[in-house]
Write a protein that holds these residues in place. Structure first.
Motif: not given
Length: 191
Positions: A45-46, A70-74, A161-162, A171-172
């Motif tokens: 995803q990132s 910096g990725d704020t994806s859910p 993972d969410a 989410v990391i």
């Protein structure tokens, strides 16, 4: 190559590749170990530039993949494509070692879903949690998720993972290694 004589007495070469499946199967049974299936590629995803997704298939537990901060994806995910489609029995995931200064890495892996992606169907194996942990110290965090038998071969392993973990604002995902194991009796899948 091995030299063999035909009934005519003329030498001919035998290709050793024909014996490889048998040798691998015998080694796996004698040693009690499973046969790992090689991955061809991995996407995410990132990712942080210095922690790319390829780190989870480099065979080195001290390198790791890390999602972009910096990725704020859910959600965060990794898709690992097998070098060759195969029947997978289980997936082992080694967590990032060592954990960060706050100790977050240990818990970030919990709740990650492990799935197998086929050409026409997907199969959820399960979730990484404390019950499938196989480690005794902080430096030996291996999680094994068993996968149900399927008729269809697997093309990719998908980790998703969410869940935000305690202390995280997003989410990391950060993992050291991922290995998929061949279902016993399916050795010819990878040859």
């Amino acid at each position: 190559a091995v030299v063999s004589t035909q009934s005519t007495g003329t030498p001919r070469l035998l290709n050793m590749d024909m014996f490889l499946p048998l040798v691998l199967l015998l080694l796996a049974r004698v040693s009690g170990s499973a046969v790992a299936v090689p991955f061809d590629s991995v996407t995410a995803q990132s990712y942080k530039n210095d922690r790319p997704p390829e780190n989870v298939i480099d065979g080195n537990n001290s390198t790791f993949y890390h999602s972009e901060l910096g990725d704020t994806s859910p959600e965060q995910w990794l898709k690992l494509t097998l070098a060759r489609e195969a029947h997978i029995s289980r997936v082992a995931v080694i967590n990032r070692i060592p954990t960060d200064s706050q100790g977050n890495s240990k818990d970030r892996i919990l709740g990650t879903r492990v799935s197998l992606l086929g050409a026409t169907a997907n199969t959820t194996c399960g979730w990484i949690n404390a019950t499938n942990a196989n480690w005794t110290t902080e430096l030996e965090q291996t999680y094994t998720v068993k996968c149900p038998a399927t008729k269809e071969k697997t093309a990719s392993v998908f980790l998703w993972d969410a869940t935000k973990k305690a202390g995280d604002t997003k989410v990391i995902m950060n993992l050291a290694e991922v290995t998929a194991y061949l279902r016993l009796g399916r050795l010819l899948d990878i040859l």
